[in-house]
Design an enzyme around this catalytic site. Sequence first.
Site, PDB file in Angstrom:
ATOM      1  N   GLU A  38       0.874  -1.176   0.000  1.00  0.00           N
ATOM      2  CA  GLU A  38       0.000   0.000   0.000  1.00  0.00           C
ATOM      3  C   GLU A  38       0.910   1.224   0.000  1.00  0.00           C
ATOM      4  O   GLU A  38       1.303   1.721   1.040  1.00  0.00           O
ATOM      5  CB  GLU A  38      -0.937   0.012   1.202  1.00  0.00           C
ATOM      6  CG  GLU A  38      -1.999   1.100   1.072  1.00  0.00           C
ATOM      7  CD  GLU A  38      -2.899   1.228   2.274  1.00  0.00           C
ATOM      8  OE1 GLU A  38      -3.973   1.823   2.122  1.00  0.00           O
ATOM      9  OE2 GLU A  38      -2.538   0.755   3.356  1.00  0.00           O
ATOM     10  N   HIS A  41      -0.634   8.612   4.436  1.00  0.00           N
ATOM     11  CA  HIS A  41       0.672   8.302   3.847  1.00  0.00           C
ATOM     12  C   HIS A  41       1.498   9.579   3.711  1.00  0.00           C
ATOM     13  O   HIS A  41       1.003  10.586   3.197  1.00  0.00           O
ATOM     14  CB  HIS A  41       0.501   7.629   2.486  1.00  0.00           C
ATOM     15  CG  HIS A  41      -0.080   6.254   2.575  1.00  0.00           C
ATOM     16  ND1 HIS A  41       0.666   5.105   2.414  1.00  0.00           N
ATOM     17  CD2 HIS A  41      -1.353   5.839   2.818  1.00  0.00           C
ATOM     18  CE1 HIS A  41      -0.113   4.050   2.560  1.00  0.00           C
ATOM     19  NE2 HIS A  41      -1.342   4.463   2.799  1.00  0.00           N
ATOM     20  N   HIS A  54      -6.584   5.021  -2.967  1.00  0.00           N
ATOM     21  CA  HIS A  54      -5.866   6.254  -2.653  1.00  0.00           C
ATOM     22  C   HIS A  54      -5.775   7.079  -3.935  1.00  0.00           C
ATOM     23  O   HIS A  54      -4.700   7.474  -4.386  1.00  0.00           O
ATOM     24  CB  HIS A  54      -4.489   5.958  -2.078  1.00  0.00           C
ATOM     25  CG  HIS A  54      -4.533   5.584  -0.626  1.00  0.00           C
ATOM     26  ND1 HIS A  54      -4.680   6.522   0.378  1.00  0.00           N
ATOM     27  CD2 HIS A  54      -4.489   4.388  -0.017  1.00  0.00           C
ATOM     28  CE1 HIS A  54      -4.706   5.905   1.548  1.00  0.00           C
ATOM     29  NE2 HIS A  54      -4.594   4.608   1.339  1.00  0.00           N
ATOM     30  N   ASN A  77     -13.154   5.222   1.263  1.00  0.00           N
ATOM     31  CA  ASN A  77     -12.081   5.944   1.950  1.00  0.00           C
ATOM     32  C   ASN A  77     -10.923   6.234   1.001  1.00  0.00           C
ATOM     33  O   ASN A  77     -10.473   5.355   0.267  1.00  0.00           O
ATOM     34  CB  ASN A  77     -11.592   5.133   3.150  1.00  0.00           C
ATOM     35  CG  ASN A  77     -12.692   4.905   4.168  1.00  0.00           C
ATOM     36  OD1 ASN A  77     -13.096   3.775   4.420  1.00  0.00           O
ATOM     37  ND2 ASN A  77     -13.203   5.965   4.749  1.00  0.00           N
ATOM     38  N   ASP A 100     -16.173  -0.937  10.438  1.00  0.00           N
ATOM     39  CA  ASP A 100     -16.026  -0.663  11.867  1.00  0.00           C
ATOM     40  C   ASP A 100     -17.017   0.366  12.393  1.00  0.00           C
ATOM     41  O   ASP A 100     -17.002   0.695  13.587  1.00  0.00           O
ATOM     42  CB  ASP A 100     -14.597  -0.221  12.191  1.00  0.00           C
ATOM     43  CG  ASP A 100     -14.173   1.052  11.463  1.00  0.00           C
ATOM     44  OD1 ASP A 100     -14.960   1.568  10.642  1.00  0.00           O
ATOM     45  OD2 ASP A 100     -13.050   1.525  11.708  1.00  0.00           O
ATOM     46  N   ASP A 141      -7.784  -3.159   7.786  1.00  0.00           N
ATOM     47  CA  ASP A 141      -6.829  -2.053   7.735  1.00  0.00           C
ATOM     48  C   ASP A 141      -6.272  -1.824   9.138  1.00  0.00           C
ATOM     49  O   ASP A 141      -5.947  -0.715   9.526  1.00  0.00           O
ATOM     50  CB  ASP A 141      -7.483  -0.768   7.192  1.00  0.00           C
ATOM     51  CG  ASP A 141      -6.468   0.250   6.675  1.00  0.00           C
ATOM     52  OD1 ASP A 141      -5.268  -0.072   6.618  1.00  0.00           O
ATOM     53  OD2 ASP A 141      -6.873   1.385   6.355  1.00  0.00           O
ATOM     54  N   ALA A 181      -5.985   6.792  10.483  1.00  0.00           N
ATOM     55  CA  ALA A 181      -4.747   6.085  10.163  1.00  0.00           C
ATOM     56  C   ALA A 181      -4.938   4.598  10.419  1.00  0.00           C
ATOM     57  O   ALA A 181      -4.468   4.051  11.412  1.00  0.00           O
ATOM     58  CB  ALA A 181      -3.600   6.631  10.999  1.00  0.00           C
TER      59      ALA A 181
END
Length: 382
Positions: free
Chosen positions: A131, A143, A197, A221, A250, A276, A309
Amino acid sequence: MHSVFTAQGLWDGHCILDHPLITVEEGRIVSIESSGSGPIGNGTDLGDALLGPSFFDVHIHGGAGHDVMEGSDEALSAIGRFLASHGTANYLATTVTAPLDKTLKSLEQIASRIAAGPRNGEAHPIGIHLEGPFLSHAKRGVHPLDLLLAPDIVLFDRMYEAAQGHVRLMTLAPELPGALELAAHAIAKGVRISIGHSDATAAQTNAAIAAGAASATHTFNAMRSLDHREPGILGIVLTCDDLFAELICDGIHNTPEMVKLWWRAKGPDRSILITDGMSAAGMPEGTYQLGGFDVQVANGRAMANGVLAGSVLTLDRALANFIHFTGATVDQGLRLLTANPAAMTGFGDRAGSLRVGDAANFVAVRPDGTLLASVVGGKVVS
């Protein structure tokens, strides 16, 4: 010496068997049959639970206070024990964008652990998910901006060689110059491409799928928002019938309504639940590491510089959340963290189903998806 397990039902990755009886010898399944409704003597009776394959997490950075990029035997064993206790027997050790020398060293260490094979009572990293660093600046999430790089075949080959060929999945922003060429190169080596991303348009996303992209990284996301005139990457992810799509279930990364939307769009054959998860999973609130930078964890949220994160989610909790949010049946939910990730990654020979001759890795779950027991290598680990 053999062990026997029975329960109300068993979902083997394809169909349901009533009153199953699984016999295990030396860590492998030697028979699966129906026990009827009679007693099983000295076996382990898991009551009204449904047995299913152990979970397979294709996107996880760590847990139990450790990050996979530490690469040490101690770190990977701690992560493996933690994951096994929550029903996961296999995972893709997932990197995060970091300095190149650190990434290469981590890949070498993880690859050595993969090659060593499974250990008793531990989840096994059966491959690597890269990733980063080939991600969008606009949708980089947590990131580090200064460490993101343009797609580069030579650089990818250095990482692939450091990983001894164990890279199985790579997240890539398809709009970046050179991304499609890199995708084609990686796919030829057996690597699956996951688009994510990314601030890609619909056309750029379709081009990546045409080039062979197999999946989408944590849907919703770090993706361009949906627009009715420019659906962008998200619009294509939700409507492409051939594309798998991950989701972090979640209740923090996505609301229950968005989980329902994703489930209705992707259906039972293309949905994949992931965690994740990062090093704070299974730990008290505090400050933890993700690939080398600090992450603060409080109230179930992992944050760095005001941005999510990763998560502290486990796949057993993801399964229970999914069933609660959508009303899906437990066998439908199990598919999303067993058979589907195995199909997407091409690891169907080692994960995602229960068959005679396979490693005795399975879970027992209640109708609401909560985990009753986790069996790894024929031993009950939780």
